[in-house]
Scaffold this motif. Structure first.
Motif, mmCIF file in Angstrom:
data_model
loop_
_atom_site.group_PDB
_atom_site.id
_atom_site.type_symbol
_atom_site.label_atom_id
_atom_site.label_comp_id
_atom_site.label_asym_id
_atom_site.label_seq_id
_atom_site.Cartn_x
_atom_site.Cartn_y
_atom_site.Cartn_z
ATOM 1 N N ASP A 49 -9.280 0.539 -12.611
ATOM 2 C CA ASP A 49 -10.271 0.756 -11.548
ATOM 3 C C ASP A 49 -9.762 1.689 -10.452
ATOM 4 O O ASP A 49 -10.002 1.476 -9.262
ATOM 5 N N GLY A 50 -9.037 2.730 -10.824
ATOM 6 C CA GLY A 50 -8.565 3.705 -9.847
ATOM 7 C C GLY A 50 -7.243 3.362 -9.193
ATOM 8 O O GLY A 50 -6.710 4.144 -8.402
ATOM 9 N N LEU B 39 0.862 -1.179 0.000
ATOM 10 C CA LEU B 39 0.000 0.000 0.000
ATOM 11 C C LEU B 39 0.899 1.229 0.000
ATOM 12 O O LEU B 39 2.090 1.146 0.320
ATOM 13 N N ALA B 40 0.334 2.382 -0.326
ATOM 14 C CA ALA B 40 1.139 3.580 -0.550
ATOM 15 C C ALA B 40 1.961 3.985 0.670
ATOM 16 O O ALA B 40 3.145 4.325 0.540
ATOM 17 N N ILE B 41 1.377 3.963 1.861
ATOM 18 C CA ILE B 41 2.104 4.446 3.041
ATOM 19 C C ILE B 41 3.333 3.588 3.338
ATOM 20 O O ILE B 41 4.446 4.116 3.468
ATOM 21 N N PRO B 42 3.204 2.248 3.449
ATOM 22 C CA PRO B 42 4.423 1.463 3.652
ATOM 23 C C PRO B 42 5.390 1.549 2.481
ATOM 24 O O PRO B 42 6.609 1.497 2.679
ATOM 25 N N LEU B 43 4.885 1.694 1.267
ATOM 26 C CA LEU B 43 5.792 1.820 0.123
ATOM 27 C C LEU B 43 6.656 3.078 0.248
ATOM 28 O O LEU B 43 7.836 3.066 -0.112
ATOM 29 N N ARG C 141 -4.674 8.863 -7.181
ATOM 30 C CA ARG C 141 -4.429 10.157 -6.552
ATOM 31 C C ARG C 141 -3.131 10.196 -5.740
ATOM 32 O O ARG C 141 -2.706 11.258 -5.286
ATOM 33 N N GLN C 142 -2.499 9.034 -5.531
ATOM 34 C CA GLN C 142 -1.277 8.971 -4.727
ATOM 35 C C GLN C 142 -0.001 8.968 -5.580
ATOM 36 O O GLN C 142 1.101 8.867 -5.039
ATOM 37 N N ALA C 143 -0.149 9.106 -6.891
ATOM 38 C CA ALA C 143 1.007 8.987 -7.786
ATOM 39 C C ALA C 143 2.093 10.009 -7.465
ATOM 40 O O ALA C 143 3.283 9.669 -7.376
ATOM 41 N N ASP C 144 1.712 11.270 -7.282
ATOM 42 C CA ASP C 144 2.728 12.313 -7.085
ATOM 43 C C ASP C 144 3.493 12.124 -5.780
ATOM 44 O O ASP C 144 4.701 12.352 -5.724
#
Length: 298
Positions: free
Chosen positions: A287-288, A236-240, A265-268
């Motif tokens: 799918d987002g 997931l984005a936060i651990p990544l 929306r987390q790409a940047d």
């Protein structure tokens, strides 16, 4: 066929947790929570997204449903609950028979073969492989995450399948069921380290590799060592973001980093987190969810 009996209690969101816990304490076979106002104008959406606050335990008006082996046991459970000093705002909606089902067959019916590419499929053990499948991964749902039904998993596997490359060394960080590591092995990769913080995932990866006739090196994260031509992390984005320096350090010169579990929306913020080491770009979207990749200079 014998019946189970369902006790349905209507309560406030604030009482959902204590009611659910109490029902389990008095030997309910299962407990679930539903919106008491479902299918009405008062229905509420209640869901969570990765990186966002966890959803509430229930709805403003919730129905807590519990299964019991017999009607007397369901009735006794209702009596015990309503006798508690915290149960003033709780009332019984229904006690009714529920036909017992073949839960194994029902679960199996929910997992059909999954197409990754036209010739690469993930197929549960109880299904025949589609005739067009040239590569087949046998995988059944289990304790560890990863059955191929989620867009993040499919995008990772699709990237692996379309590279046309047999990787000489692979790191699957956060391997879950081992699905990505096995996918790489089925496409010719060797020396694959599949690591996860969950011992159940390590066991699941080992078992699933055996079922597919491939060899992995499953283990806890300290098994990862040195540099790899391919590093994959579907978390997931936060651990990544937290893992950015560690994951980048494992990418060999000329090697590829593949990241998933990221919302569009987390790409940047992911690009910014990895910028000191590698330049991430969006390679796929479904799918987002997005797949982000980078290649280290040779």
């Amino acid at each position: 066929m014998s019946n189970l009996f369902e006790l349905a209690l209507v309560c406030r969101e604030a009482d959902v947790e204590i009611v659910s816990d109490a029902l389990m304490e008095i030997d309910a076979l299962a407990v679930s929570v539903e919106d008491a106002d479902a299918d009405t104008e008062a229905e509420q959406a209640l869901f969570g997204e990765p990186g966002m606050p966890a959803p509430k335990a229930g709805w403003e008006r919730s129905v807590v449903k519990a299964l019991f082996p017999s009607e007397p046991e369901a009735t006794e459970a209702a009596t015990l609950i309503l006798a508690q000093d915290w149960a003033a705002d709780i009332h019984v909606q229904a006690i009714q028979a529920v036909p017992e089902q073949d839960w194994v067959r029902l679960t199996q019916s929910q997992f059909a073969p999954v197409e990754v590419t036209p010739d690469f499929w993930i197929v549960p053990s109880w299904h025949e492989a589609p005739p067009q499948a040239q590569r087949v991964m046998r995988l059944d749902p289990g304790l560890a995450f990863g059955t191929g039904t989620h867009p993040t998993t499919r995008m990772c596997l699709r990237w692996i399948a379309t590279q046309g490359k047999a990787w000489s060394r692979v790191l699957d960080y956060g391997c879950g069921s081992g699905i990505l590591a096995i996918g790489a092995a089925l496409h010719g990769a060797t020396n694959i380290d599949a690591v996860d913080i969950d011992p159940a995932a390590v066991t699941s990866s080992r078992d699933n590799a055996t079922a597919n006739g491939v060899t992995l090196n499953p283990g806890l994260p300290d098994r990862a060592n040195g540099e790899y031509p391919l590093v994959i992390a579907n978390i997931l984005a936060i651990p990544l973001k937290l893992l950015a320096p560690l994951l980048c350090a494992h990418v060999a010169p000329g090697g590829h980093l593949i990241l998933a579990g990221i919302l569009s929306r987390q790409a940047d913020e992911l690009k910014a987190a990895y910028a000191p080491w590698l330049a991430l770009s969006v390679s796929d979207e479904e799918d987002g969810w997005i797949l982000m990749t980078a290649q280290r200079a040779a």
